[in-house]
Design an enzyme around this catalytic site. Sequence first.
Site, PDB file in Angstrom:
ATOM      1  CG  ASP A  67      72.685  69.025  64.049  1.00 31.13           C
ATOM      2  OD1 ASP A  67      73.892  69.057  64.323  1.00 31.13           O
ATOM      3  OD2 ASP A  67      71.892  69.945  64.335  1.00 31.13           O
ATOM      4  NE  ARG A  68      74.535  70.652  58.872  1.00 32.55           N
ATOM      5  CZ  ARG A  68      73.231  70.886  59.077  1.00 32.55           C
ATOM      6  NH1 ARG A  68      72.337  69.933  58.909  1.00 32.55           N
ATOM      7  NH2 ARG A  68      72.805  72.066  59.470  1.00 32.55           N
ATOM      8  CB  THR A  69      76.796  70.582  65.418  1.00 28.80           C
ATOM      9  OG1 THR A  69      77.350  71.746  64.780  1.00 28.80           O
ATOM     10  CG2 THR A  69      77.242  70.577  66.874  1.00 28.80           C
TER      11      THR A  69
ATOM     12  CB  CYS B  49      76.169  74.604  56.233  1.00 33.01           C
ATOM     13  SG  CYS B  49      76.399  73.736  57.807  1.00 33.01           S
ATOM     14  CG  ASN B  50      80.760  78.826  58.156  1.00 38.32           C
ATOM     15  OD1 ASN B  50      81.771  79.278  57.647  1.00 38.32           O
ATOM     16  ND2 ASN B  50      79.626  79.519  58.223  1.00 38.32           N
ATOM     17  CB  THR B  51      79.111  72.794  60.811  1.00 45.12           C
ATOM     18  OG1 THR B  51      78.948  73.891  61.711  1.00 45.12           O
ATOM     19  CG2 THR B  51      79.530  71.563  61.603  1.00 45.12           C
ATOM     20  CB  ALA B  52      78.154  71.313  55.744  1.00 45.87           C
TER      21      ALA B  52
ATOM     22  CB  THR C 100      78.183  74.896  65.261  1.00 46.66           C
ATOM     23  OG1 THR C 100      79.137  74.266  64.373  1.00 46.66           O
ATOM     24  CG2 THR C 100      77.136  75.653  64.455  1.00 46.66           C
TER      25      THR C 100
ATOM     26  CE  LYS D 283      71.118  75.387  62.572  1.00 48.23           C
ATOM     27  NZ  LYS D 283      71.145  75.335  61.102  1.00 48.23           N
TER      28      LYS D 283
ATOM     29  CB  CYS E 213      77.435  79.642  62.578  1.00 45.31           C
ATOM     30  SG  CYS E 213      75.794  78.878  62.460  1.00 45.31           S
TER      31      CYS E 213
END
Length: 236
Positions: free
Chosen positions: A48-50, A83-86, A127, A166, A196
């Site tokens: 999990d990136r967040t 995936c924006n967070t990635a 996120t 998800k 996201c």
Amino acid sequence: MKKKIGILGGMGPEATANLFNKIINLTEANNDQEHIPIIIDNNVLIPDRTAYLLEKSTNPLKYLIKSAIKLELMGADLVLMPCNTAHYFYEDIIKYLDIPMLNMVDIATTHVYNNYKNVKRIGLLATMGTYTSRVYEDSLKRFDIEVVPVLEEDQKKLLDIIYSIKKGNKDNHKEAVYSILRYLSKNEVSVIILGCTELPILFDILKNDKDIIRLKQVYIDTTYLLAKKAVELASL
């Protein structure tokens, strides 16, 4: 001959499928052979990136790099990462590639600049990892555009909504989302980035809601923009 697209997916699976479907729908094709060849690594084992950015989990970088390299070795001509967070890890991933990897965040912010010239303040739904990493703030600096932050309690609500999507639950989120959008509207924010890749899935459901329509806000679908750019490049 069209270039072959590699999708570094699994973050989450439905967001990956959403990108895949948008590429198909944006491609002008009369038969199977005129569509763009696509390789998908639906790598759901990426940590999990967040959680990592909030110092609560394993660093996902090596998993992201392995997936990107795998796609290149399988013949991809360009890589997409829905995936924006990635994208916090984007610069570290591209060091290992000899093919281009599109930057979803920069594509979205460039779109805002090119299409909303008078906008100097923008909303961001994302996120907590994306908020913490400030990838959108850093990208928008190029255009002197400010991100209007949502309240910390609303950031937590958004994260809960994203994880709920998800899990496959897309219902019963309207009131929480509307409350956040109304807060941004009161702060004179008319353009909002859906930062996201689960959120465009939800907004496809909410777009016809009369209360949300009444706010007269523009919602930037980052998945759509990534798909559109990929189709353009793959068709050259």
